[in-house]
Design a protein around this motif. Structure first.
Motif, PDB file in Angstrom:
ATOM      1  N   LEU A 343       0.819  -1.215   0.000  1.00 52.51           N
ATOM      2  CA  LEU A 343       0.000   0.000   0.000  1.00 52.51           C
ATOM      3  C   LEU A 343       0.853   1.266   0.000  1.00 52.51           C
ATOM      4  O   LEU A 343       0.441   2.301  -0.526  1.00 52.51           O
ATOM      5  CB  LEU A 343      -0.937   0.009   1.213  1.00 52.51           C
ATOM      6  N   ILE A 344       2.037   1.194   0.587  1.00 50.08           N
ATOM      7  CA  ILE A 344       2.918   2.373   0.544  1.00 50.08           C
ATOM      8  C   ILE A 344       3.756   2.366  -0.729  1.00 50.08           C
ATOM      9  O   ILE A 344       4.051   3.408  -1.306  1.00 50.08           O
ATOM     10  CB  ILE A 344       3.792   2.499   1.807  1.00 50.08           C
ATOM     11  N   LEU A 345       4.140   1.179  -1.187  1.00 52.84           N
ATOM     12  CA  LEU A 345       4.961   1.097  -2.391  1.00 52.84           C
ATOM     13  C   LEU A 345       4.209   1.517  -3.645  1.00 52.84           C
ATOM     14  O   LEU A 345       4.795   2.104  -4.562  1.00 52.84           O
ATOM     15  CB  LEU A 345       5.492  -0.327  -2.566  1.00 52.84           C
ATOM     16  N   CYS A 346       2.904   1.239  -3.703  1.00 48.83           N
ATOM     17  CA  CYS A 346       2.172   1.568  -4.930  1.00 48.83           C
ATOM     18  C   CYS A 346       2.172   3.075  -5.185  1.00 48.83           C
ATOM     19  O   CYS A 346       2.316   3.521  -6.327  1.00 48.83           O
ATOM     20  CB  CYS A 346       0.757   0.999  -4.885  1.00 48.83           C
ATOM     21  N   ASP A 347       2.046   3.871  -4.118  1.00 53.98           N
ATOM     22  CA  ASP A 347       2.097   5.324  -4.301  1.00 53.98           C
ATOM     23  C   ASP A 347       3.511   5.781  -4.656  1.00 53.98           C
ATOM     24  O   ASP A 347       3.695   6.714  -5.448  1.00 53.98           O
ATOM     25  CB  ASP A 347       1.611   6.033  -3.038  1.00 53.98           C
ATOM     26  N   ALA A 348       4.518   5.123  -4.079  1.00 58.25           N
ATOM     27  CA  ALA A 348       5.900   5.479  -4.414  1.00 58.25           C
ATOM     28  C   ALA A 348       6.198   5.162  -5.885  1.00 58.25           C
ATOM     29  O   ALA A 348       6.882   5.929  -6.568  1.00 58.25           O
ATOM     30  CB  ALA A 348       6.869   4.727  -3.503  1.00 58.25           C
ATOM     31  N   LEU A 349       5.667   4.047  -6.379  1.00 58.85           N
ATOM     32  CA  LEU A 349       5.884   3.685  -7.779  1.00 58.85           C
ATOM     33  C   LEU A 349       5.206   4.685  -8.716  1.00 58.85           C
ATOM     34  O   LEU A 349       5.743   5.017  -9.783  1.00 58.85           O
ATOM     35  CB  LEU A 349       5.365   2.272  -8.033  1.00 58.85           C
ATOM     36  N   THR A 350       4.043   5.163  -8.334  1.00 62.80           N
ATOM     37  CA  THR A 350       3.382   6.192  -9.141  1.00 62.80           C
ATOM     38  C   THR A 350       4.177   7.489  -9.112  1.00 62.80           C
ATOM     39  O   THR A 350       4.355   8.158 -10.139  1.00 62.80           O
ATOM     40  CB  THR A 350       1.957   6.432  -8.630  1.00 62.80           C
ATOM     41  N   TYR A 351       4.700   7.834  -7.943  1.00 61.33           N
ATOM     42  CA  TYR A 351       5.471   9.072  -7.786  1.00 61.33           C
ATOM     43  C   TYR A 351       6.683   9.093  -8.711  1.00 61.33           C
ATOM     44  O   TYR A 351       6.996  10.124  -9.326  1.00 61.33           O
ATOM     45  CB  TYR A 351       5.915   9.211  -6.331  1.00 61.33           C
ATOM     46  N   VAL A 352       7.387   7.957  -8.845  1.00 60.54           N
ATOM     47  CA  VAL A 352       8.658   7.975  -9.576  1.00 60.54           C
ATOM     48  C   VAL A 352       8.462   8.044 -11.088  1.00 60.54           C
ATOM     49  O   VAL A 352       9.452   8.221 -11.820  1.00 60.54           O
ATOM     50  CB  VAL A 352       9.549   6.763  -9.205  1.00 60.54           C
ATOM     51  N   GLU A 353       7.233   7.977 -11.572  1.00 64.89           N
ATOM     52  CA  GLU A 353       6.996   8.159 -13.011  1.00 64.89           C
ATOM     53  C   GLU A 353       7.522   9.510 -13.493  1.00 64.89           C
ATOM     54  O   GLU A 353       7.956   9.657 -14.634  1.00 64.89           O
ATOM     55  CB  GLU A 353       5.501   8.065 -13.317  1.00 64.89           C
ATOM     56  N   ARG A 354       7.505  10.503 -12.600  1.00 63.54           N
ATOM     57  CA  ARG A 354       7.925  11.862 -12.970  1.00 63.54           C
ATOM     58  C   ARG A 354       9.387  11.933 -13.386  1.00 63.54           C
ATOM     59  O   ARG A 354       9.802  12.860 -14.075  1.00 63.54           O
ATOM     60  CB  ARG A 354       7.682  12.825 -11.802  1.00 63.54           C
ATOM     61  N   PHE A 355      10.177  10.961 -12.964  1.00 65.84           N
ATOM     62  CA  PHE A 355      11.604  10.976 -13.300  1.00 65.84           C
ATOM     63  C   PHE A 355      11.896  10.356 -14.663  1.00 65.84           C
ATOM     64  O   PHE A 355      13.031  10.372 -15.106  1.00 65.84           O
ATOM     65  CB  PHE A 355      12.393  10.224 -12.224  1.00 65.84           C
ATOM     66  N   LYS A 356      10.867   9.784 -15.303  1.00 68.06           N
ATOM     67  CA  LYS A 356      11.047   9.086 -16.583  1.00 68.06           C
ATOM     68  C   LYS A 356      12.267   8.159 -16.517  1.00 68.06           C
ATOM     69  O   LYS A 356      13.220   8.267 -17.309  1.00 68.06           O
ATOM     70  CB  LYS A 356      11.177  10.084 -17.728  1.00 68.06           C
ATOM     71  N   PRO A 357      12.238   7.234 -15.584  1.00 70.73           N
ATOM     72  CA  PRO A 357      13.432   6.422 -15.302  1.00 70.73           C
ATOM     73  C   PRO A 357      13.756   5.408 -16.384  1.00 70.73           C
ATOM     74  O   PRO A 357      12.877   4.940 -17.120  1.00 70.73           O
ATOM     75  CB  PRO A 357      13.061   5.711 -13.996  1.00 70.73           C
ATOM     76  N   ALA A 358      15.038   5.058 -16.454  1.00 66.79           N
ATOM     77  CA  ALA A 358      15.465   3.974 -17.342  1.00 66.79           C
ATOM     78  C   ALA A 358      14.970   2.643 -16.821  1.00 66.79           C
ATOM     79  O   ALA A 358      14.638   1.742 -17.600  1.00 66.79           O
ATOM     80  CB  ALA A 358      16.986   3.971 -17.451  1.00 66.79           C
TER      81      ALA A 358
END
Length: 484
Positions: A343-358
């Protein structure tokens, strides 16, 4: 610890100044190029039955004529592999570590490449780690402060590179262990954020820490739902290592930071609950990996993200049957409040989309089901991306910090259906580690993503209770492999 290499030449053991010499033997024969005084002493010990040339056997000798170091330890390795050399090195260091040895010279039979040198460095660091933060009666840590590796001239460059990598990983592992070993009343989300700031400042990293109001503004309803049962405020930690141009897509590590997990309203059994201070092992490994990466300075960008809070029961706590809205907008029916990590990781995974990660790797002590599936040997690894999975498997083997790829078949997703929300937070008991990964997968459509379940590998129970620092080695090797 100071790690150095020194070229090996005939007669070197008669001249080298060190408090102790560790001789690592490989196989069932003494090497032909071993200095005669040392070879004679070991041969005599074998003749008398004091040493058998079998894996795991050790010997301690004092004042060997013709050897300058006053103490000599001998350890036998199964073969010349990094894993076998590490095991023998750890055994040999164990023989002398309580004897006031500050400078240890190590001579290993056979070629010593980067992998073997790294293994010896991490073995030495592990041997001298002692948790003392809340246990001053533990006494002083072992005195070992310097290790000199004797190597053939042809191996010197590779060995030096391996020692440097091992030294950095050792620093990261030690930091991760220290954070995870601290009790829940010491390592709160606030202290974890403070320790991350301290590391970032020392290593020249950029860091920001988001508080509850900022998380509310971002719409992290799932993360905040877990945090609402505790008086300790949640913290969302974002660390940046920049080793390449800002335009280069970063690698992102996401760590589960439940600094204490009571299970919430779905309360855990009392027996063993003290070990739930280790439920921030994923977060600790992210801090430790950024520490290692900053020391090694690879030419790429890495971002470490940690969602940190407690999972506690109270009048405000999340209840079974509640429906929460994640940052992604997807709704979640919470059938079990003890399945809070996802439940905490799912929001963190959504948050990191902003970095357009490799690529993104999340690390979490997520499920008891993974403990049952794999035991404490391999971390569970899940990814729909074959290339990313292959890279992580290879990194684990290189680091001697292995993972095992688990399935993510679409059929497993059926267990997450809910009559009242877009998904439930748990499926049935069968395949619990897989359905947990399938839950996270629903939040990764825009990401190259992998998930590491370290519930069995992040700490040990019993007499050796304590954090292991895994998978800092795996993650560091993965980051370095992407720089290539």
């Amino acid at each position: 610890m100071d790690f150095q290499t020194q070229p090996m030449a005939p007669g070197a053991t008669a001249k080298l100044t060190a408090d102790a010499l560790l001789l690592v033997l490989v196989g069932d024969k003494l090497p032909a190029d071993l200095d005669a005084p040392l070879a004679d002493a070991v041969a005599e010990a074998i003749k008398l039955g004091d040493l058998a040339l079998k894996p795991g056997k050790t010997l301690y000798l004092r004042q060997v004529p013709g050897v300058k170091a006053p103490r000599v330890a001998v350890a036998v390795a199964k073969d010349g592999s990094a894993r076998a050399i590490k095991a023998a090195g750890a055994a040999g260091i164990g023989v002398v570590k309580g004897l006031g040895v500050k400078h240890l010279a190590v001579l290993a039979a056979g070629p010593i490449g980067a992998a073997q040198a790294e293994a010896l460095a991490t073995a030495a660091a592990d041997a001298v780690y002692l948790y003392r933060t809340t246990k001053p009666s533990a006494g002083e840590a072992p005195a070992l402060a310097k290790l000199t590796l004797l190597v053939a001239k042809a191996d010197a460059a590779d060995a030096a590179a391996g020692l440097a990598r091992g030294a950095a990983i050792a620093e990261g592992v030690t930091l991760a262990r220290e954070l995870a070993n601290r009790p829940g009343n010491h390592c709160t989300p606030t202290l974890l954020a403070a320790e991350a700031r301290k590391m970032a400042k020392a290593q020249g990293l950029k860091i920001e820490v988001l508080d509850r109001k900022q998380l509310e503004a971002l719409g992290m309803g799932s993360f905040l739902a877990v945090a609402q049962g505790s008086d300790e405020p949640p913290k969302f930690i974002v660390m940046h290592y920049q080793g390449a141009a800002k335009t280069v897509p970063p690698l992102v590590l996401v760590g589960k930071g439940i600094t204490f997990d009571s299970g919430g309203i779905s309360l855990k059994p009392g027996e063993g609950m003290d070990e739930m201070k280790f439920d921030m092992g994923g977060a600790a490994s992210v801090v430790g990996t950024l520490r290692a990466v900053a020391q090694l300075k690879p030419k790429l960008n890495v971002i470490g993200v940690i969602a940190a809070c407690e999972n506690m029961p109270s009048g405000r706590a999340l209840k079974p049957g509640d429906v929460v809205t994640s940052m992604s907008g997807q709704t979640i029916e919470v059938l079990n409040t003890d399945a809070e990590g996802r439940l905490i990781l799912c929001d963190a995974l959504t948050y990191v989309e902003r970095f357009k990660p490799a690529a993104v790797v999340d690390i979490a002590t997520l499920t008891g089901a993974c403990v049952v599936a794999l035991g404490a040997v391999h971390s569970g690894m899940f990814s729909p991306d074959d290339a990313l999975a292959a890279d992580l498997l290879a990194a684990g083997h290189a680091a001697l910090d292995t993972c095992w790829r688990m399935p993510l078949d679409d059929d497993y997703d059926e267990g997450l259906k809910s009559n009242f929300a877009d998904m439930a937070n748990i499926g049935g008991r069968p395949g619990g580690a897989i359905t947990a990964a399938m839950f996270l997968k629903r939040f990764t459509a825009k990401l190259r993503w992998a998930h590491l379940d370290i519930a069995a590998t992040a700490w040990k129970s019993g007499a050796a209770k304590g954090a292991t620092g895994r998978p800092v080695g795996l993650l560091t090797h993965w980051v370095l492999s992407q720089a290539k």
